[in-house]
Scaffold this active site. Structure first.
Site, PDB file in Angstrom:
ATOM      1  N   GLY A  74       0.851  -1.187   0.000  1.00 25.00           N
ATOM      2  CA  GLY A  74       0.000   0.000   0.000  1.00 25.00           C
ATOM      3  C   GLY A  74       0.882   1.230   0.000  1.00 25.00           C
ATOM      4  N   CYS A 105       5.350  -5.939   1.750  1.00 31.84           N
ATOM      5  CA  CYS A 105       5.648  -4.511   1.747  1.00 31.84           C
ATOM      6  C   CYS A 105       4.908  -3.783   2.887  1.00 31.84           C
ATOM      7  CB  CYS A 105       5.361  -3.920   0.366  1.00 31.84           C
ATOM      8  SG  CYS A 105       6.079  -2.297   0.152  1.00 31.84           S
ATOM      9  N   TYR A 106       3.873  -2.996   2.574  1.00 39.23           N
ATOM     10  CA  TYR A 106       3.128  -2.340   3.668  1.00 39.23           C
ATOM     11  C   TYR A 106       2.560  -3.393   4.625  1.00 39.23           C
ATOM     12  CZ  TYR A 106      -0.498   0.395   6.024  1.00 39.23           C
ATOM     13  OH  TYR A 106      -1.287   0.989   6.975  1.00 39.23           O
ATOM     14  N   HIS A 192       8.450  -7.268  -3.318  1.00 40.18           N
ATOM     15  CA  HIS A 192       7.200  -7.711  -3.963  1.00 40.18           C
ATOM     16  C   HIS A 192       7.407  -9.031  -4.709  1.00 40.18           C
ATOM     17  CE1 HIS A 192       4.702  -4.134  -3.285  1.00 40.18           C
ATOM     18  NE2 HIS A 192       5.863  -3.493  -3.254  1.00 40.18           N
ATOM     19  N   GLU A 194       5.230 -10.750  -6.094  1.00 34.55           N
ATOM     20  CA  GLU A 194       4.245 -10.904  -7.172  1.00 34.55           C
ATOM     21  C   GLU A 194       4.688 -10.271  -8.494  1.00 34.55           C
ATOM     22  OE1 GLU A 194       4.087  -8.985  -4.577  1.00 34.55           O
ATOM     23  OE2 GLU A 194       3.038  -7.101  -4.928  1.00 34.55           O
ATOM     24  N   ASP A 249     -17.126 -11.579 -22.648  1.00 33.12           N
ATOM     25  CA  ASP A 249     -17.791 -11.904 -21.382  1.00 33.12           C
ATOM     26  C   ASP A 249     -19.264 -12.267 -21.586  1.00 33.12           C
ATOM     27  OD1 ASP A 249     -15.357 -11.072 -20.454  1.00 33.12           O
ATOM     28  OD2 ASP A 249     -16.060  -9.154 -19.679  1.00 33.12           O
ATOM     29  N   LYS A 393     -10.369 -11.865 -16.760  1.00 32.26           N
ATOM     30  CA  LYS A 393     -10.645 -11.900 -18.204  1.00 32.26           C
ATOM     31  C   LYS A 393      -9.982 -13.102 -18.885  1.00 32.26           C
ATOM     32  CE  LYS A 393     -12.323  -9.304 -21.634  1.00 32.26           C
ATOM     33  NZ  LYS A 393     -13.573  -8.525 -21.515  1.00 32.26           N
TER      34      LYS A 393
END
Ligand code: XMP
Length: 537
Positions: A74, A105-106, A192, A194, A249, A393
């Site tokens: 964050g 992180c945060y 991070h 990710e 979609d 998606k």
């Protein structure tokens, strides 16, 4: 009566209803503290075949089931007065339930702060790549080298740990770059895992999920069958209305429903007047070719164009569009309800990012645009079905493929619900609409011819609200400007401008200025998202 809900609408009620509707599978819950990477964490976890959900921090106390909890990064400091937090009681309740927790992180700083450690402002912060050095064996770093590159983005750092916690890794500028407390099943990483730039990032998340004992039971394969069975059970012999646009979609949703309930499905296709050249005919043909039988086609183009004609504010345009769309749909629904007593459901192609806008814009998400997907009407006599609401998606594309839909559906580029409306800046006039349609045809033809369409998230033209001077046939011209937007992206949440071949761009510019009256200049947009959004309005 119609109720409108503008903006992103994850209420805890919808979350609980949604969780309740999921079959019993393992899940990792990500508590969002406003990081631009929150969706990325969720997607990575799903790539590791564990179902993941995002919960805003203010609803973290409502998490009822989780095999793993991840606290996101964050933008704020734990010492900021209004920084997003969770309570110590809540954290202790998760610990008591034996749920492993990973702070990123945060989230890493917050864990240390809540449990009695110390977080301080670093002298200079750490941004970008740096080397991580493992100083103690940890399940989080199982099977990894002692040193590798990680990606940092922080100013504050953890300087002392709560009692019972151990440092497991450091970097040049961050002495506590990772910590653990195995008794409490808590881990924290300042970097991070990710993001792609972190080496072994996926393996670290994988190790965490293994530590949590998560079963890898989230697979798109067989999802179609599960969803069809679930829908059949829920709908029984009732009828369902679904609005389709021909996009990935809504077409996937309609096809899924058709497989579940056959001809008890009513497909509504509304021509809004903001569709591309030949799109109404092509979409109707596609629906017929796919075997849909109850198709309600409504040409409401005049009504849309009339209501929007004098409006230039982008949000007002979107909101009027949503209101008219909801009105038209409601009329069709009422008409069908009067004909079929067993019409009970209204299905909507909401997907996961529509429900949860990452809090990249602040700890509490601010509304950026009124997305058409989330401003659909609540039709009083009909119950809402959102069978794709848990999918990203790319997962919808996989589902479409699994259902046997043709490539032209599952590879289709996204097209916004309000269509060309958001690609014509300022007031919409018949001339600008015509320019936009013709420019779309040219861009699409060339992108296909050059084999670029399938490599891009989207490519499209936008008609600007200003004119510029040019020369046409030896005479001065004062005509519209068309901008070309082409982006690469994995989920539309962030995007980079595509580096397209120069000859391709020149061809487009030549054709647009040569073939479309009223345009004398073409620009190429090189902005990423953020700061620009993908669509111009
Ligand atoms: P933005 O412009 O927010 O767009 O960066 C992100 C992605 O969403 C699509 N988009 C929409 N899709 N209804 C939709 O169905 C909308 O109102 C809408 N607005 C934007 C956009 O094309 C991009 O892929």
């Amino acid at each position: 009566m119609t109720k409108y809900n503008y903006g992103y609408n994850l209420t805890i009620e919808s979350y609980i209803v949604f969780l309740g509707s999921m079959p019993m599978i393992n899940r990792a819950v990500i508590v969002d503290f406003g990081s631009q990477y929150t969706h990325l964490i969720a997607r990575r976890i799903r790539e590791l075949m564990v179902y993941s959900e995002i919960v805003p921090f203010w609803d973290a106390d409502k998490i009822s089931e989780a095999e793993a909890i991840i606290l996101s990064g964050g933008p704020m400091s734990v010492y900021d007065e209004d920084s997003p937090k969770i309570s110590r009681d809540l954290l202790e309740s998760w610990i008591k339930r034996g749920i492993p927790i990973l702070g990123i992180c945060y989230g890493h700083q917050l864990l240390a702060h809540i449990l009695g450690g110390k977080v301080e402002k670093g002298a200079q912060g750490e941004y970008g790549p740096t080397y991580l050095e493992i100083v103690k064996d940890s399940p989080l770093f199982n099977g990894l080298p002692r040193q590798f590159k990680v990606w940092m983005n922080h100013r504050d750092s953890v300087y002392s740990l709560p009692r019972g916690f151990h440092v497991v890794a450091r970097t040049k500028d961050t002495p506590i770059a990772a910590f653990e407390n195995l008794d409490l099943k808590i881990f924290g990483v300042q970097f991070h895992p990710e993001v792609e730039h972190t080496e072994n990032g996926i393996k670290i998340l994988d190790n965490f999920l293994s530590f949590c004992g998560c079963k890898r039971d989230w697979k798109i394969e067989n999802l179609a069958e599960k969803k069809i069975k679930e829908l059949r059970r829920r709908i029984g012999d009732a009828r369902v209305i679904v609005a389709v646009s021909g996009g990935v979609d809504s077409t996937t949703l309609a096809y899924l429903l058709k497989k579940a309930i056959g001809n008890n499905l009513h497909v509504v296709f509304i021509n809004t007047g903001f569709l591309r050249e030949h799109e109404p005919e092509e979409t109707l043909k596609l629906l017929r070719d796919l075997g849909f039988e109850n198709i309600e086609y409504v040409d409401a183009s005049e009504r849309f164009i009339k209501e929007i004609a004098n409006i230039s504010d982008p949000e007002e345009k979107r909101q009027i569009f949503a209101r008219v769309y909801a009105g038209v749909l409601e009329e069709v629904a009422k008409n069908l309800v009067s004909r079929y007593q067993n019409l009970r459901y209204f299905a909507q192609g909401t997907i996961y990012p529509d429900r949860i806008e990452s809090a990249a814009t602040g700890a509490r998400p601010s509304k950026i645009k009124s997305h058409h997907n989330v401003v659909m009407p609540t039709i009083e006599m009909l119950e809402k079905l959102e069978p794709l609401a848990d999918l990203y998606k790319d997962e919808v594309r996989k589902l479409a493929k699994e259902l046997g839909l043709p490539e032209c559906v599952y590879k289709k580029q996204p097209f916004p619900g309000p269509g060309l409306l958001v690609r014509i800046l300022g007031k919409v006039t018949p001339e600008k609409l015509e320019i936009c349609r013709k420019a779309h045809r040219i861009v699409e033809e060339e992108a296909n011819k050059w084999g670029l369409a399938s490599t891009l998230w989207q490519i499209f033209p936008v008609v600007l609200n200003s004119k510029s001077t040019g020369i046409k046939g030896d005479a001065r011209a004062y005509e519209y400007i068309v901008a070309i937007r082409a982006v690469i992206s994995s989920d539309g949440m962030t995007a980079d401008a595509a580096r397209l071949p120069w000859e391709f761009l020149e061809t487009i510019a030549r054709r647009i200025t040569g073939e479309i009256p009223g345009v004398c200049r073409v620009l190429y947009d090189i902005t990423s998202k953020p700061p620009a959004t993908i669509e111009f309005e």
